[in-house]
Motif scaffolding. Structure first.
Motif, PDB file in Angstrom:
ATOM      1  N   THR A 166     -25.994 -30.713  51.443  1.00  0.00           N
ATOM      2  CA  THR A 166     -26.006 -30.592  52.904  1.00  0.00           C
ATOM      3  C   THR A 166     -25.124 -29.411  53.297  1.00  0.00           C
ATOM      4  OG1 THR A 166     -24.142 -32.135  53.114  1.00  0.00           O
ATOM      5  CG2 THR A 166     -26.363 -33.072  53.194  1.00  0.00           C
ATOM      6  N   GLY A 167     -25.245 -28.966  54.542  1.00  0.00           N
ATOM      7  CA  GLY A 167     -24.385 -27.880  55.021  1.00  0.00           C
ATOM      8  C   GLY A 167     -24.626 -26.551  54.347  1.00  0.00           C
ATOM      9  N   ARG A 168     -25.862 -26.282  53.917  1.00  0.00           N
ATOM     10  CA  ARG A 168     -26.167 -24.995  53.294  1.00  0.00           C
ATOM     11  C   ARG A 168     -26.509 -23.942  54.344  1.00  0.00           C
ATOM     12  NH1 ARG A 168     -27.125 -24.631  48.050  1.00  0.00           N
ATOM     13  NH2 ARG A 168     -26.531 -22.500  48.554  1.00  0.00           N
ATOM     14  N   ILE A 169     -26.609 -22.680  53.923  1.00  0.00           N
ATOM     15  CA  ILE A 169     -26.874 -21.540  54.807  1.00  0.00           C
ATOM     16  C   ILE A 169     -25.886 -21.582  55.981  1.00  0.00           C
ATOM     17  CG2 ILE A 169     -28.616 -20.200  56.018  1.00  0.00           C
ATOM     18  CD1 ILE A 169     -29.328 -20.611  53.129  1.00  0.00           C
ATOM     19  N   GLU A 170     -24.595 -21.519  55.626  1.00  0.00           N
ATOM     20  CA  GLU A 170     -23.496 -21.512  56.604  1.00  0.00           C
ATOM     21  C   GLU A 170     -23.572 -22.714  57.541  1.00  0.00           C
ATOM     22  OE1 GLU A 170     -23.628 -17.684  58.457  1.00  0.00           O
ATOM     23  OE2 GLU A 170     -22.629 -16.699  56.781  1.00  0.00           O
ATOM     24  N   GLY A 171     -23.865 -23.890  56.963  1.00  0.00           N
ATOM     25  CA  GLY A 171     -23.807 -25.126  57.713  1.00  0.00           C
ATOM     26  C   GLY A 171     -25.048 -25.468  58.514  1.00  0.00           C
ATOM     27  N   ARG A 172     -26.133 -24.696  58.355  1.00  0.00           N
ATOM     28  CA  ARG A 172     -27.297 -24.898  59.212  1.00  0.00           C
ATOM     29  C   ARG A 172     -28.405 -25.741  58.582  1.00  0.00           C
ATOM     30  NH1 ARG A 172     -26.528 -19.413  59.585  1.00  0.00           N
ATOM     31  NH2 ARG A 172     -28.606 -18.823  58.890  1.00  0.00           N
ATOM     32  N   ALA A 173     -28.387 -25.961  57.285  1.00  0.00           N
ATOM     33  CA  ALA A 173     -29.562 -26.549  56.653  1.00  0.00           C
ATOM     34  C   ALA A 173     -29.214 -27.517  55.525  1.00  0.00           C
ATOM     35  CB  ALA A 173     -30.472 -25.437  56.106  1.00  0.00           C
ATOM     36  N   LEU A 200     -38.919 -28.149  57.581  1.00  0.00           N
ATOM     37  CA  LEU A 200     -38.904 -27.201  56.475  1.00  0.00           C
ATOM     38  C   LEU A 200     -39.124 -25.774  56.968  1.00  0.00           C
ATOM     39  CD1 LEU A 200     -41.055 -29.478  54.215  1.00  0.00           C
ATOM     40  CD2 LEU A 200     -38.711 -28.767  53.657  1.00  0.00           C
ATOM     41  N   VAL A 201     -38.205 -24.884  56.606  1.00  0.00           N
ATOM     42  CA  VAL A 201     -38.287 -23.476  56.989  1.00  0.00           C
ATOM     43  C   VAL A 201     -37.797 -22.622  55.824  1.00  0.00           C
ATOM     44  CG1 VAL A 201     -37.945 -23.869  59.473  1.00  0.00           C
ATOM     45  CG2 VAL A 201     -35.960 -23.532  57.990  1.00  0.00           C
ATOM     46  N   PRO A 202     -38.248 -21.364  55.732  1.00  0.00           N
ATOM     47  CA  PRO A 202     -37.668 -20.458  54.740  1.00  0.00           C
ATOM     48  C   PRO A 202     -36.370 -19.879  55.277  1.00  0.00           C
ATOM     49  CG  PRO A 202     -39.437 -19.343  55.886  1.00  0.00           C
ATOM     50  CD  PRO A 202     -39.380 -20.751  56.446  1.00  0.00           C
ATOM     51  N   LEU A 203     -35.319 -19.949  54.500  1.00  0.00           N
ATOM     52  CA  LEU A 203     -34.022 -19.401  54.873  1.00  0.00           C
ATOM     53  C   LEU A 203     -33.416 -18.709  53.664  1.00  0.00           C
ATOM     54  CD1 LEU A 203     -32.440 -22.365  56.898  1.00  0.00           C
ATOM     55  CD2 LEU A 203     -33.181 -20.183  57.848  1.00  0.00           C
ATOM     56  N   ALA A 204     -32.558 -17.751  53.917  1.00  0.00           N
ATOM     57  CA  ALA A 204     -31.805 -17.095  52.856  1.00  0.00           C
ATOM     58  C   ALA A 204     -30.433 -16.744  53.387  1.00  0.00           C
ATOM     59  CB  ALA A 204     -32.525 -15.841  52.354  1.00  0.00           C
ATOM     60  N   PRO A 205     -29.387 -16.878  52.584  1.00  0.00           N
ATOM     61  CA  PRO A 205     -28.035 -16.560  53.047  1.00  0.00           C
ATOM     62  C   PRO A 205     -27.932 -15.130  53.557  1.00  0.00           C
ATOM     63  CG  PRO A 205     -27.968 -17.694  50.936  1.00  0.00           C
ATOM     64  CD  PRO A 205     -29.410 -17.342  51.185  1.00  0.00           C
ATOM     65  N   ALA A 224     -34.324 -27.345  54.860  1.00  0.00           N
ATOM     66  CA  ALA A 224     -34.825 -28.046  56.032  1.00  0.00           C
ATOM     67  C   ALA A 224     -33.727 -28.098  57.078  1.00  0.00           C
ATOM     68  CB  ALA A 224     -35.289 -29.456  55.661  1.00  0.00           C
ATOM     69  N   VAL A 225     -34.110 -27.901  58.337  1.00  0.00           N
ATOM     70  CA  VAL A 225     -33.163 -27.871  59.446  1.00  0.00           C
ATOM     71  C   VAL A 225     -33.142 -29.236  60.137  1.00  0.00           C
ATOM     72  CG1 VAL A 225     -32.654 -26.836  61.669  1.00  0.00           C
ATOM     73  CG2 VAL A 225     -33.511 -25.408  59.804  1.00  0.00           C
ATOM     74  N   PRO A 226     -32.009 -29.934  60.149  1.00  0.00           N
ATOM     75  CA  PRO A 226     -31.931 -31.216  60.849  1.00  0.00           C
ATOM     76  C   PRO A 226     -32.224 -31.055  62.342  1.00  0.00           C
ATOM     77  CG  PRO A 226     -30.044 -30.932  59.396  1.00  0.00           C
ATOM     78  CD  PRO A 226     -30.751 -29.609  59.456  1.00  0.00           C
ATOM     79  N   LEU A 227     -32.775 -32.102  62.952  1.00  0.00           N
ATOM     80  CA  LEU A 227     -33.089 -32.072  64.374  1.00  0.00           C
ATOM     81  C   LEU A 227     -31.841 -32.415  65.188  1.00  0.00           C
ATOM     82  CD1 LEU A 227     -36.576 -33.831  64.375  1.00  0.00           C
ATOM     83  CD2 LEU A 227     -36.066 -31.379  64.403  1.00  0.00           C
ATOM     84  N   ASP A 228     -31.499 -31.539  66.109  1.00  0.00           N
ATOM     85  CA  ASP A 228     -30.343 -31.734  66.992  1.00  0.00           C
ATOM     86  C   ASP A 228     -30.879 -32.006  68.395  1.00  0.00           C
ATOM     87  OD1 ASP A 228     -28.220 -31.392  68.791  1.00  0.00           O
ATOM     88  OD2 ASP A 228     -27.234 -29.894  67.540  1.00  0.00           O
ATOM     89  N   PRO A 229     -30.759 -33.236  68.912  1.00  0.00           N
ATOM     90  CA  PRO A 229     -31.342 -33.565  70.219  1.00  0.00           C
ATOM     91  C   PRO A 229     -30.893 -32.631  71.338  1.00  0.00           C
ATOM     92  CG  PRO A 229     -30.616 -35.561  69.097  1.00  0.00           C
ATOM     93  CD  PRO A 229     -30.117 -34.407  68.282  1.00  0.00           C
ATOM     94  N   THR A 294     -14.478 -19.376  53.668  1.00  0.00           N
ATOM     95  CA  THR A 294     -15.761 -20.076  53.530  1.00  0.00           C
ATOM     96  C   THR A 294     -15.829 -21.282  54.462  1.00  0.00           C
ATOM     97  OG1 THR A 294     -14.842 -21.276  51.633  1.00  0.00           O
ATOM     98  CG2 THR A 294     -16.197 -19.364  51.157  1.00  0.00           C
ATOM     99  N   GLU A 295     -14.713 -21.960  54.674  1.00  0.00           N
ATOM    100  CA  GLU A 295     -14.696 -23.104  55.596  1.00  0.00           C
ATOM    101  C   GLU A 295     -14.905 -22.636  57.031  1.00  0.00           C
ATOM    102  OE1 GLU A 295     -11.643 -25.974  53.065  1.00  0.00           O
ATOM    103  OE2 GLU A 295     -10.871 -24.690  54.667  1.00  0.00           O
ATOM    104  N   LEU A 296     -14.346 -21.497  57.379  1.00  0.00           N
ATOM    105  CA  LEU A 296     -14.544 -20.952  58.717  1.00  0.00           C
ATOM    106  C   LEU A 296     -16.022 -20.650  58.944  1.00  0.00           C
ATOM    107  CD1 LEU A 296     -13.446 -19.798  61.391  1.00  0.00           C
ATOM    108  CD2 LEU A 296     -13.147 -17.617  60.200  1.00  0.00           C
ATOM    109  N   ARG A 297     -16.657 -20.047  57.957  1.00  0.00           N
ATOM    110  CA  ARG A 297     -18.077 -19.715  58.103  1.00  0.00           C
ATOM    111  C   ARG A 297     -18.942 -20.965  58.232  1.00  0.00           C
ATOM    112  NH1 ARG A 297     -17.828 -14.715  53.772  1.00  0.00           N
ATOM    113  NH2 ARG A 297     -17.321 -13.120  55.320  1.00  0.00           N
ATOM    114  N   GLN A 298     -18.561 -22.047  57.564  1.00  0.00           N
ATOM    115  CA  GLN A 298     -19.299 -23.301  57.696  1.00  0.00           C
ATOM    116  C   GLN A 298     -19.192 -23.860  59.112  1.00  0.00           C
ATOM    117  OE1 GLN A 298     -21.383 -23.307  54.847  1.00  0.00           O
ATOM    118  NE2 GLN A 298     -21.127 -25.521  55.079  1.00  0.00           N
ATOM    119  N   GLU A 299     -18.044 -23.667  59.748  1.00  0.00           N
ATOM    120  CA  GLU A 299     -17.854 -24.199  61.096  1.00  0.00           C
ATOM    121  C   GLU A 299     -18.513 -23.313  62.158  1.00  0.00           C
ATOM    122  OE1 GLU A 299     -16.559 -27.161  61.910  1.00  0.00           O
ATOM    123  OE2 GLU A 299     -16.430 -27.477  59.735  1.00  0.00           O
TER     124      GLU A 299
END
Length: 337
Positions: A166-173, A200-205, A224-229, A294-299
């Motif tokens: 979880t939390g891949r591509i800088e926390g987005r996927a 499901l979407v194509p993403l790359a860092p 895959a991008v989680p759904l954010d209401p 790296t933690e800053l980029r995740q946030e």
């Protein structure tokens, strides 16, 4: 069906953990049957919320012309698909629903951070929206099924795997090892109950190209991008979502072990307006303590233009608080930068 699926899972777990000296509980064919039953249950739950989408016209270089997958996200006619699927700017979009109806669709909004696009159709009857599993409940190791409608409108294609991270591509996927190809893009990644883990979407860092990551086709690395209401509500209102710009540059002195030390601040950026300066060290973001860059980029990665960010910085051994309002980053469609 629910109780039957629970018994199926219990039987599979019992078989997996049976002692070596115990008599065999089941044969391979029965395990295959249980697996097929679980997959069928998930498919039955998600199928009414899936759509096959086709386009007419568009730019020749965009890769249009092939059918692709969409996911119904509410009963008002809104669907999500991957921005990848519509990068050829078609003249018309046709949606085939689970009940066989074919209806035109229009584009409502885009999310260039997570590479999503929202469509709207007019329907005389209410659609059945997909049910999302809350992001906080998604765990690495759980079963994940990638579903697509591109090839056969009568029978969705699916591949099974697990949530790798979880939390891949800088926390987005989310990351999955289920095989994901362009046929799946825009379709859901679901659990065994048919609940949506993400789209499901194509993403790359480090890339905002809608096609970035598509070359990992069937490699065992899919996103895959989680759904954010809250973000879906913005898109329904016609607001396109863009990545945010904070205006800080950092020097990576020791890779993953680097502190979040500012090396430069862009003129007239949110960071500049908040009186940040080279040499400042970011120690917290929105109440989350930061030790490493790296933690800053995740946030910061999941945030959008217009978001307000509370940061704590250290300057000369003294901590102080700042508020940043992220600008639109027109030059890059990745996370906040």
């Amino acid at each position: 069906m629910r109780s039957g699926l629970v018994r199926t899972r219990a039987a599979i777990i019992a078989a997996m953990f049976a002692g070596a000296s115990a008599a065999p509980v089941t044969g391979q064919s029965e395990l295959d049957s249980w697996n097929a039953a679980a997959m069928h249950h998930a498919m039955t739950a998600i199928r009414p919320s899936m759509a096959r989408i086709e386009t007419v016209g568009g730019t020749a270089t965009g890769g249009g012309g092939r059918p692709f997958t969409g996911t119904v996200v509410d009963d008002q006619g809104h669907l999500l698909t991957a921005l990848f699927n519509l990068r050829h700017e078609p003249e018309a979009i046709i949606v085939s629903l689970a009940d066989g109806r074919r209806v035109p669709a229009r584009i409502v909004a885009t999310d260039t951070s997570r590479q999503l696009i929202m469509l709207r159709i007019e329907s005389d009857s209410a659609l059945k929206p997909a049910v999302a599993l809350p992001a906080r409940d998604v765990r690495p190791g759980q079963t994940a099924i990638a579903v697509g409608m591109a090839l056969d409108p009568g029978q969705p294609g699916m591949t099974a795997g697990i949530i790798s991270a979880t939390g891949r591509i800088e926390g987005r996927a989310l990351q999955t090892d289920a095989r994901v190809s362009p046929d799946n893009y825009g379709g859901p990644l679901v659990d065994l109950d048919g609940k949506v883990l993400g789209i499901l979407v194509p993403l790359a860092p480090g890339s905002g190209d809608p096609g970035a990551g598509a070359d990992w086709y069937d490699s065992g690395i899919g996103f895959a991008v989680p759904l954010d209401p809250r973000r879906l509500d913005s898109m329904r209102d016609g607001k396109s979502l863009r990545p945010g710009l904070h205006g800080m540059t950092f020097k990576e002195e020791a890779g993953f072990a680097s502190a979040a030390k500012v090396s430069a601040v862009r003129k007239d950026s949110p960071a500049s307006r908040a009186d940040l300066a080279p040499g400042d060290v970011v120690r917290a973001v929105n109440g989350v303590e930061i030790r490493l860059l790296t933690e800053l980029r995740q946030e910061l990665g999941p945030l959008y233009a217009g978001d307000r960010v509370e940061i704590s910085i250290e300057r000369g051994g003294v901590r102080s608080e700042r508020i940043l309002e992220l600008f639109e980053n027109v030059g890059r469609a990745g996370g906040a930068d």
